[in-house]
Design an enzyme around this catalytic site. Structure first.
Site, PDB file in Angstrom:
ATOM      1  N   SER A 125      20.701 -10.827  11.316  1.00 61.30           N
ATOM      2  CA  SER A 125      19.277 -10.627  11.586  1.00 61.30           C
ATOM      3  C   SER A 125      18.894 -11.205  12.936  1.00 61.30           C
ATOM      4  CB  SER A 125      18.474 -11.329  10.487  1.00 61.30           C
ATOM      5  OG  SER A 125      17.119 -11.413  10.833  1.00 61.30           O
ATOM      6  N   TYR A 150      16.469 -19.036   4.565  1.00 62.72           N
ATOM      7  CA  TYR A 150      16.982 -17.656   4.685  1.00 62.72           C
ATOM      8  C   TYR A 150      17.623 -17.452   6.060  1.00 62.72           C
ATOM      9  CZ  TYR A 150      16.867 -12.834   6.182  1.00 62.72           C
ATOM     10  OH  TYR A 150      17.218 -11.638   6.755  1.00 62.72           O
ATOM     11  N   LYS A 154      21.820 -16.837   7.504  1.00 61.97           N
ATOM     12  CA  LYS A 154      22.379 -15.819   8.413  1.00 61.97           C
ATOM     13  C   LYS A 154      23.186 -16.494   9.531  1.00 61.97           C
ATOM     14  CE  LYS A 154      20.906 -12.236   6.240  1.00 61.97           C
ATOM     15  NZ  LYS A 154      21.884 -11.438   5.462  1.00 61.97           N
TER      16      LYS A 154
HETATM   17  C1  UD1 Z   1      10.948 -11.383   8.458  1.00 66.23           C
HETATM   18  C2  UD1 Z   1      12.040 -12.316   8.903  1.00 66.23           C
HETATM   19  C3  UD1 Z   1      13.290 -11.544   9.143  1.00 66.23           C
HETATM   20  C4  UD1 Z   1      13.669 -10.804   7.899  1.00 66.23           C
HETATM   21  C5  UD1 Z   1      12.528  -9.870   7.533  1.00 66.23           C
HETATM   22  C6  UD1 Z   1      12.843  -9.113   6.261  1.00 66.23           C
HETATM   23  C7  UD1 Z   1      11.638 -14.296  10.248  1.00 66.23           C
HETATM   24  C8  UD1 Z   1      11.122 -14.832  11.529  1.00 66.23           C
HETATM   25  N1  UD1 Z   1      11.619 -12.981  10.118  1.00 66.23           N
HETATM   26  O1  UD1 Z   1      10.604 -10.578   9.594  1.00 66.23           O
HETATM   27  O2  UD1 Z   1      14.349 -12.391   9.473  1.00 66.23           O
HETATM   28  O3  UD1 Z   1      14.859 -10.104   8.102  1.00 66.23           O
HETATM   29  O4  UD1 Z   1      11.347 -10.629   7.358  1.00 66.23           O
HETATM   30  O5  UD1 Z   1      12.529  -9.808   5.122  1.00 66.23           O
HETATM   31  O6  UD1 Z   1      12.049 -15.026   9.387  1.00 66.23           O
HETATM   32  N2  UD1 Z   1       2.323  -9.152   8.969  1.00 66.23           N
HETATM   33  C9  UD1 Z   1       0.954  -9.112   8.803  1.00 66.23           C
HETATM   34  N3  UD1 Z   1       0.465  -8.920   7.553  1.00 66.23           N
HETATM   35  C10 UD1 Z   1       1.264  -8.778   6.459  1.00 66.23           C
HETATM   36  C11 UD1 Z   1       2.674  -8.812   6.642  1.00 66.23           C
HETATM   37  C12 UD1 Z   1       3.167  -9.015   7.907  1.00 66.23           C
HETATM   38  O7  UD1 Z   1       0.191  -9.235   9.760  1.00 66.23           O
HETATM   39  O8  UD1 Z   1       0.737  -8.630   5.341  1.00 66.23           O
HETATM   40  C13 UD1 Z   1       2.870  -9.329  10.334  1.00 66.23           C
HETATM   41  C14 UD1 Z   1       3.724 -10.551  10.504  1.00 66.23           C
HETATM   42  O9  UD1 Z   1       2.947 -11.671  10.804  1.00 66.23           O
HETATM   43  C15 UD1 Z   1       4.659 -10.124  11.626  1.00 66.23           C
HETATM   44  C16 UD1 Z   1       4.805  -8.615  11.411  1.00 66.23           C
HETATM   45  O10 UD1 Z   1       3.704  -8.229  10.601  1.00 66.23           O
HETATM   46  O11 UD1 Z   1       4.063 -10.331  12.854  1.00 66.23           O
HETATM   47  C17 UD1 Z   1       6.090  -8.256  10.696  1.00 66.23           C
HETATM   48  O12 UD1 Z   1       6.206  -9.041   9.528  1.00 66.23           O
HETATM   49  P1  UD1 Z   1       7.366  -8.809   8.445  1.00 66.23           P
HETATM   50  O13 UD1 Z   1       7.425  -7.369   8.071  1.00 66.23           O
HETATM   51  O14 UD1 Z   1       7.143  -9.800   7.342  1.00 66.23           O
HETATM   52  O15 UD1 Z   1       8.705  -9.126   9.219  1.00 66.23           O
HETATM   53  P2  UD1 Z   1       9.119 -10.430  10.067  1.00 66.23           P
HETATM   54  O16 UD1 Z   1       8.333 -11.606   9.674  1.00 66.23           O
HETATM   55  O17 UD1 Z   1       9.132 -10.031  11.498  1.00 66.23           O
END
Ligand code: UD1
Length: 337
Positions: A125, A150, A154
């Site tokens: 990842s 988590y 990795k």
């Molecule tokens: C996270 C993990 C990544 C993991 C992936 C899959 C970290 C830093 N990242 O990615 O390693 O492989 O999950 O489980 O640990 N967001 C919102 N509202 C929401 C959900 C998300 O605004 O309800 C935003 C988050 O703040 C982020 C973006 O959307 O900026 C993507 O979030 P998400 O899909 O959870 O992925 P990551 O956090 O990037």
């Protein structure tokens, strides 16, 4: 025909990869413990490819069961997806994560060595980079102290594989995924979040479907062009195809080191707001959303420099953000049925 063991082959990325492997004439054997998926995924894979992969319900924590599998089945290579992946849960239950993601990797590597299986593709990842100083992120970017158990699993897994390659014939490729989204365009397989989704896209589709009232955007004060966090969202079908070419690289002995790392992303960053607008446009829907405070552990921006994967694997992402968001929505509608 080469035989490939796919652990976690009924999971989100695993199932899409099994489809691409079967379409590329690999014979697939799946191990999955069904802890985060269902048997209907096997039907989906079979319907798409007209081929039913061999399925083994095995928990990789059961060392004897893993040993038996390798005794009874000769495989040429392994793609190892099976792992727990919820960042928040890993903070609350770190030992579960170390047991599920690390012990199982060790058992798998031990059995591979014992049975002379030399080829491994590992699901890593972009989380290993944390908040990189330089964007886009190349494979040379330093590994940061992990922000969650988590993420740590990795990093440790990459180190374990690196050490194993030094003392055996093991050849491995670690693919560092950016943010996988979307689903197969047949709408027969897709992402199956259980409970309230933690990831952005399933939260968006469930909000559009009325299952969730409102999407919370975590943070509007990031140092980005619109204040929301930026990620590299890659279509899961493009990501699945990267596994096929990585495997071919191992089988044709093209790898330049016993363990290689490749970033698998699109190379393009999108902010949360951009994703929302793209979703609305692609699906002709309006989303309820509000900006709330930042989520602990989130970084500002991450997107891939994919030059190495383009050059060495001859792979690049082809599908667009809109393609992914369209398939994610169609899948959401399918789940209702
Ligand atoms: C996270 C993990 C990544 C993991 C992936 C899959 C970290 C830093 N990242 O990615 O390693 O492989 O999950 O489980 O640990 N967001 C919102 N509202 C929401 C959900 C998300 O605004 O309800 C935003 C988050 O703040 C982020 C973006 O959307 O900026 C993507 O979030 P998400 O899909 O959870 O992925 P990551 O956090 O990037």
């Amino acid at each position: 025909m080469k035989k490939i063991l796919v652990t976690g082959g009924l999971g989100y990325i695993g199932s899409h990869t099994v489809v691409e492997l079967q379409n590329s004439d690999f014979e697939v054997l799946i191990i999955d413990d069904l802890s985060n998926t269902t048997m209907t995924v096997l039907d989906g894979i079979t319907a798409i490819t007209n081929k039913k992969p061999n399925f083994f319900k095995i928990d990789l924590k059961n060392k004897d069961a893993v040993a038996n599998f390798f005794k009874e089945n000769k495989v040429d290579g392994v793609i190892h997806f099976a792992a727990s992946k919820a960042v928040g849960e890993s903070v609350k239950q770190p030992l579960k994560y170390y047991e599920n993601n690390i012990n199982t990797l060790i058992y798998l590597l031990q059995e591979m060595e014992q049975n002379k299986v030399k080829n491994l593709i590992f699901s890593s990842s972009c989380t290993v980079y944390g908040q990189a100083k330089v964007l886009p992120i190349t494979e040379k970017a330093p590994i940061k102290i992990a922000a969650s158990p988590y993420g740590n699993t990795k990093q440790i897994a990459e180190e374990i594989i690196a050490d194993a390659t030094k003392v055996s014939d093991l050849k491995a490729i670690a693919l560092r995924y950016f943010n996988p989204i979307g689903g197969h365009d047949s709408i027969l397989i897709g992402e199956l979040p259980i409970g309230e989704p933690q990831n952005l896209i399933p939260y968006i589709t469930q909000t559009a479907a009325g299952i969730r009232k409102e999407l919370s955007i975590f943070g509007g004060d990031y140092d980005t062009y619109d204040g929301t966090a930026v990620r590299d969202y890659i279509h899961v079908v493009d990501l699945a195809k990267a596994h096929v070419v990585a495997l071919q690289r191992l089988f044709t002995k093209k790898q330049k080191a016993a363990l290689e790392f490749f970033n698998i992303g699109t190379g393009k960053g999108s902010s949360v707001l951009e994703v929302i607008y793209a979703f609305e446009k692609a699906n002709n829907k309006t989303l309820n959303y509000k900006i709330v405070s930042r989520r602990a552990g989130d970084i500002t921006a991450a997107y891939a420099d994919t030059t190495l994967a383009n050059k060495e694997l001859g792979w690049k992402s082809e599908l667009t953000l809109e393609d992914a968001l369209r398939s994610a929505w169609l899948w959401q509608e399918e789940l209702k049925k």
